[in-house]
Design a protein around this motif. Structure first.
Motif, mmCIF file in Angstrom:
data_model
loop_
_atom_site.group_PDB
_atom_site.id
_atom_site.type_symbol
_atom_site.label_atom_id
_atom_site.label_comp_id
_atom_site.label_asym_id
_atom_site.label_seq_id
_atom_site.Cartn_x
_atom_site.Cartn_y
_atom_site.Cartn_z
ATOM 1 N N GLY A 244 0.810 -1.205 0.000
ATOM 2 C CA GLY A 244 0.000 0.000 0.000
ATOM 3 C C GLY A 244 0.847 1.260 0.000
ATOM 4 N N GLN A 245 1.936 1.255 0.775
ATOM 5 C CA GLN A 245 2.814 2.426 0.838
ATOM 6 C C GLN A 245 3.522 2.661 -0.493
ATOM 7 O OE1 GLN A 245 5.052 2.819 4.779
ATOM 8 N NE2 GLN A 245 4.339 0.699 4.911
ATOM 9 N N LEU A 246 4.046 1.588 -1.088
ATOM 10 C CA LEU A 246 4.787 1.748 -2.342
ATOM 11 C C LEU A 246 3.856 2.125 -3.490
ATOM 12 C CD1 LEU A 246 7.336 -1.202 -2.148
ATOM 13 C CD2 LEU A 246 7.613 1.167 -1.412
ATOM 14 N N ARG A 247 2.679 1.526 -3.524
ATOM 15 C CA ARG A 247 1.731 1.859 -4.595
ATOM 16 C C ARG A 247 1.380 3.339 -4.544
ATOM 17 N NH1 ARG A 247 -3.802 2.478 -4.674
ATOM 18 N NH2 ARG A 247 -4.829 2.136 -6.689
ATOM 19 N N SER A 248 1.098 3.837 -3.347
ATOM 20 C CA SER A 248 0.734 5.254 -3.203
ATOM 21 C C SER A 248 1.899 6.162 -3.596
ATOM 22 C CB SER A 248 0.312 5.541 -1.758
ATOM 23 O OG SER A 248 -0.844 4.801 -1.419
ATOM 24 N N ALA A 249 3.114 5.779 -3.195
ATOM 25 C CA ALA A 249 4.285 6.600 -3.507
ATOM 26 C C ALA A 249 4.540 6.659 -5.005
ATOM 27 C CB ALA A 249 5.506 6.046 -2.779
ATOM 28 N N LEU A 250 4.449 5.511 -5.687
ATOM 29 C CA LEU A 250 4.686 5.507 -7.136
ATOM 30 C C LEU A 250 3.574 6.245 -7.869
ATOM 31 C CD1 LEU A 250 6.436 4.585 -9.461
ATOM 32 C CD2 LEU A 250 5.184 2.408 -9.495
ATOM 33 N N SER A 251 2.339 6.100 -7.398
ATOM 34 C CA SER A 251 1.214 6.799 -8.022
ATOM 35 C C SER A 251 1.394 8.306 -7.927
ATOM 36 C CB SER A 251 -0.100 6.367 -7.362
ATOM 37 O OG SER A 251 -1.209 6.937 -8.020
ATOM 38 N N LEU A 264 10.428 5.633 -10.869
ATOM 39 C CA LEU A 264 10.999 4.484 -10.161
ATOM 40 C C LEU A 264 12.209 4.889 -9.317
ATOM 41 C CD1 LEU A 264 10.754 1.548 -12.738
ATOM 42 C CD2 LEU A 264 9.342 1.968 -10.714
ATOM 43 N N GLU A 265 12.966 5.893 -9.776
ATOM 44 C CA GLU A 265 14.074 6.387 -8.960
ATOM 45 C C GLU A 265 13.553 6.993 -7.654
ATOM 46 O OE1 GLU A 265 16.349 9.092 -11.330
ATOM 47 O OE2 GLU A 265 16.678 7.613 -12.913
ATOM 48 N N VAL A 266 12.490 7.781 -7.756
ATOM 49 C CA VAL A 266 11.876 8.360 -6.551
ATOM 50 C C VAL A 266 11.357 7.252 -5.638
ATOM 51 C CG1 VAL A 266 9.948 9.749 -5.697
ATOM 52 C CG2 VAL A 266 11.302 10.538 -7.651
ATOM 53 N N LEU A 267 10.711 6.249 -6.233
ATOM 54 C CA LEU A 267 10.188 5.138 -5.434
ATOM 55 C C LEU A 267 11.324 4.398 -4.735
ATOM 56 C CD1 LEU A 267 7.675 3.445 -4.672
ATOM 57 C CD2 LEU A 267 8.221 1.968 -6.626
ATOM 58 N N GLY A 268 12.443 4.217 -5.427
ATOM 59 C CA GLY A 268 13.572 3.528 -4.821
ATOM 60 C C GLY A 268 14.123 4.269 -3.620
ATOM 61 N N ILE A 269 14.198 5.585 -3.726
ATOM 62 C CA ILE A 269 14.667 6.389 -2.595
ATOM 63 C C ILE A 269 13.694 6.272 -1.426
ATOM 64 C CG2 ILE A 269 15.131 8.745 -1.822
ATOM 65 C CD1 ILE A 269 16.069 9.332 -4.716
ATOM 66 N N TYR A 270 12.411 6.361 -1.715
ATOM 67 C CA TYR A 270 11.405 6.239 -0.657
ATOM 68 C C TYR A 270 11.441 4.858 -0.015
ATOM 69 C CZ TYR A 270 6.802 5.666 1.491
ATOM 70 O OH TYR A 270 5.788 5.387 2.367
ATOM 71 N N ALA A 271 11.640 3.824 -0.831
ATOM 72 C CA ALA A 271 11.605 2.456 -0.323
ATOM 73 C C ALA A 271 12.682 2.190 0.721
ATOM 74 C CB ALA A 271 11.759 1.464 -1.482
ATOM 75 N N ARG A 272 13.772 2.961 0.694
ATOM 76 C CA ARG A 272 14.826 2.771 1.688
ATOM 77 C C ARG A 272 14.334 3.032 3.104
ATOM 78 N NH1 ARG A 272 19.500 6.222 -1.515
ATOM 79 N NH2 ARG A 272 19.608 4.871 -3.374
ATOM 80 N N SER A 273 13.263 3.794 3.241
ATOM 81 C CA SER A 273 12.743 4.119 4.574
ATOM 82 C C SER A 273 11.585 3.222 4.989
ATOM 83 C CB SER A 273 12.270 5.581 4.608
ATOM 84 O OG SER A 273 11.169 5.782 3.719
ATOM 85 N N VAL A 274 11.248 2.238 4.152
ATOM 86 C CA VAL A 274 10.108 1.358 4.424
ATOM 87 C C VAL A 274 10.624 -0.049 4.706
ATOM 88 C CG1 VAL A 274 7.966 0.394 3.526
ATOM 89 C CG2 VAL A 274 8.620 2.735 2.925
ATOM 90 N N GLY A 325 16.230 -1.230 -3.974
ATOM 91 C CA GLY A 325 17.154 -1.510 -2.879
ATOM 92 C C GLY A 325 18.273 -2.462 -3.215
ATOM 93 N N ALA A 326 18.385 -2.879 -4.495
ATOM 94 C CA ALA A 326 19.417 -3.859 -4.860
ATOM 95 C C ALA A 326 20.798 -3.218 -4.943
ATOM 96 C CB ALA A 326 19.065 -4.524 -6.182
#
Length: 408
Positions: A244-251, A264-274, A325-326
């Motif tokens: 739910g968090q990632l879907r909302s962030a990418l949207s 996807l770059e923005v999502l990758g940065i955000y994903a580091r905190s999730v 995160g890879a």
């Protein structure tokens, strides 16, 4: 592959634990030497015969429950595709060479499935550890307390069974919560601009196997549509919350940045905190009907499929990069473009639609392409139903599947 050839049949026979291999119909397919020694039987007496024909309950014991309990456990394994650890069982065995004479025996059994490439149970591994000597030692220490100790063992077995039942109920409740959460976050979309998409989500079979698959569609300025699918590693409520968090962030990202790769770059940065977002895969595409092009970028996700009006299928794999995160440091993600003509079809999906155990992913991609070509003239909704019916295993998949179809 192992560096050394391994004779797994010899390994099976040499296992110190007693093991039976059963078919889903509970017929004995194979047995190792340890089981033969403990059961006092020859292979010719077991192979190919129904389990409970060879090992019936003691007909002289009205309280015998070993056969009933074991059957229930094995049937749960067949139904769920999950292992089942049984409580301590008293299961008397007919004495070797003495028909009708049963010896008192105690066992600690575990039943585990062997699944095929479609996720169906092909064999059941029935492993038992005999604990008769331990139980008898406890009973022999105070022979006068035999009935009390037997009653205590029975009570503990019943308590363990109740715990197992509660766990199964708890898992079923968690599944209902996860599915409700998925449904709330993945509603059926209405028209995006003057275009309409068909979407599907199919949960995996099994109480805990519901995963974090998602899809998203967004109307962009001009005659453009953004469409994405993603897949969070893991199962259950935690994976659904991360989804739910990632879907909302990418949207949100695709609405404000310059294209799929930047989103996807923005999502990758955000994903580091999730927590739990590591190794998530996703693909983002932007369809532009004015230029008749599709811009796309993938973070370790299976490639979208573009079905052209002549029936050929193009896999959009020109901008593939590792999952979220890879990489330890930020690297710009790639972006590619594909041209389309009117009446083409774009298909985005998660790996549950195409992947099977012990099967190369190219086999699943070819299966998808063949199905798309075969249903080339179908509408989006009809095509979505056809793909699910043909590509998912008949007994249900062991991984979730999300699917988005847009007729261009």
């Amino acid at each position: 592959m192992s560096a050394f050839p391994i004779d797994y049949a010899a390994v099976f026979q040499a296992l110190p634990g007693a093991v039976l291999l059963l078919t889903p119909q509970l017929v004995i397919a194979d047995v190792n030497e340890a089981l033969l020694r403990r059961a006092g039987r020859d292979r010719s007496q077991l192979i190919g015969r129904p389990l409970f024909e060879v090992f019936p309950d003691n007909p002289d014991d009205p309280d015998a429950s070993g056969m009933r309990n074991l059957r229930a456990s094995l049937e749960r394994v067949v139904a769920t595709g999950a292992s089942d650890t049984m409580a301590l069982q008293r299961y008397d065995v007919e004495a070797r060479g003495r028909p009708g004479v049963f010896e008192e025996r105690y066992w600690s059994p575990v039943n585990a499935p062997v699944l095929d490439a479609e996720g169906r149970v092909r064999l059941i591994v029935h492993r038992v550890e005999e604990v008769t000597d331990i139980v008898r030692a406890g009973l022999g220490a105070h022979e006068g307390d035999r009935e009390r100790l037997e009653a205590e063992l029975y009570t503990r077995a019943q308590d363990l069974q109740e715990v197992n039942d509660r766990l199964r109920r708890s898992h079923a409740q968690e599944r209902e919560v996860v599915l409700a959460l998925q449904e709330a976050m993945l509603p059926a979309p209405g028209p995006v601009g003057h275009h309409r998409a068909a979407v599907r989500y199919r949960p995996a079979v099994g109480a805990l196997n519901v995963c974090g698959d998602w899809y998203d569609l967004a109307d962009l300025p001009g005659d453009r549509m953004a469409v994405a699918v993603g897949d969070v590693v893991g199962h259950g409520l935690a994976a659904a919350c991360v989804m739910g968090q990632l879907r909302s962030a990418l949207s949100a990202a695709i609405r404000v940045v310059g294209g799929p790769a930047r989103a996807l770059e923005v999502l990758g940065i955000y994903a580091r905190s999730v927590d739990g977002a590591e190794s998530t895969t996703a693909v983002q595409a932007v369809i532009d009907w004015t230029t008749h092009t599709i811009a796309y970028s993938s973070a370790g996700h299976p490639p979208p499929a573009l079905l052209h009006p002549d029936g050929t299928v193009e896999l959009l794999d020109g901008a593939t990069d590792p999952p979220l995160g890879a990489r330890p440091e930020h690297v710009d993600r790639p972006e590619a473009h594909a041209a389309f003509t009117d009446d083409a079809v774009l298909v985005l999906y998660t790996d549950g639609l195409i992947e099977r155990r012990h099967e190369d992913i190219d086999v699943g991609l070819a299966r998808l392409a063949e199905a798309l070509t075969r249903h080339q003239g179908a509408g989006a909704e009809t095509l979505a139903d056809a793909l699910l019916a043909e590509l998912l295993p008949p007994g249900g998949a062991t991984d979730d599947a999300a699917l988005v179809i847009i007729r261009l």
